[in-house]
Design an enzyme around this catalytic site. Sequence first.
Site, PDB file in Angstrom:
ATOM      1  N   HIS A   1     -26.477  31.670 -14.098  1.00 31.22           N
ATOM      2  CA  HIS A   1     -26.340  31.759 -12.643  1.00 31.22           C
ATOM      3  C   HIS A   1     -25.039  32.497 -12.376  1.00 31.22           C
ATOM      4  O   HIS A   1     -24.072  32.359 -13.128  1.00 31.22           O
ATOM      5  CB  HIS A   1     -26.320  30.369 -12.003  1.00 31.22           C
TER       6      HIS A   1
ATOM      7  N   HIS B   1     -22.579  32.599  -3.539  1.00 37.94           N
ATOM      8  CA  HIS B   1     -23.676  32.843  -4.477  1.00 37.94           C
ATOM      9  C   HIS B   1     -25.013  32.772  -3.759  1.00 37.94           C
ATOM     10  O   HIS B   1     -25.113  32.302  -2.623  1.00 37.94           O
ATOM     11  CB  HIS B   1     -23.610  31.862  -5.651  1.00 37.94           C
TER      12      HIS B   1
ATOM     13  N   CYS C   1     -29.646  36.340  -8.394  1.00 40.69           N
ATOM     14  CA  CYS C   1     -28.229  36.076  -8.135  1.00 40.69           C
ATOM     15  C   CYS C   1     -27.311  37.073  -8.831  1.00 40.69           C
ATOM     16  O   CYS C   1     -26.242  37.415  -8.307  1.00 40.69           O
ATOM     17  CB  CYS C   1     -27.866  34.642  -8.528  1.00 40.69           C
TER      18      CYS C   1
END
Length: 174
Positions: free
Chosen positions: A25, A37, A118
């Site tokens: 991530h 994010h 992401c």
Amino acid sequence: MAPTLFDKEPKPGDLIEISRGAYKHWAVYIGGNEVVHLLPPTHPGGELGSFGELLTLLDSGKAQVRRQKIWEVVGSSEFEVNNLLDNEYSPREPLAIVRDACRMVGRELPYCIATQNCEHFVTELRYGKPESRQVQTAAVIGGVAVAGVAAAILGAALFSSFNKDENKRRRNYR
């Protein structure tokens, strides 16, 4: 001053890579122990585990830009500062990265694991180019696996064809 969570102290505009087991991530550090994010809408049951999080990502189609304290995002996962494309592209000015990241907070964006994840989100903020090395790596691994399967099928077909020809020759010699 609060203790730091990082081996290498991040600077505003740095990319933070967070290990989630099967995938990474990504977030952009904006200062004050905060990150921005992209993630899918919160699961109704609350906090997601890494597998549940991955399934939600694959199924969502949309994601939200959030601003949170770094430890809320990281939890117990391993993480590091990783400006992975600095050797290929010039990073944008840190203030521009932070400004643009903060302007995105609260927006709902399209999400696609292959083209709008992401990592694409943070690399576009830092470099002006959306890229995902984990998608590229998965594509290469997938391509190698497909090539291996194709080679096995081709080999089996050739072997089968050779066996049929050999069996015909043996019958003709009897």
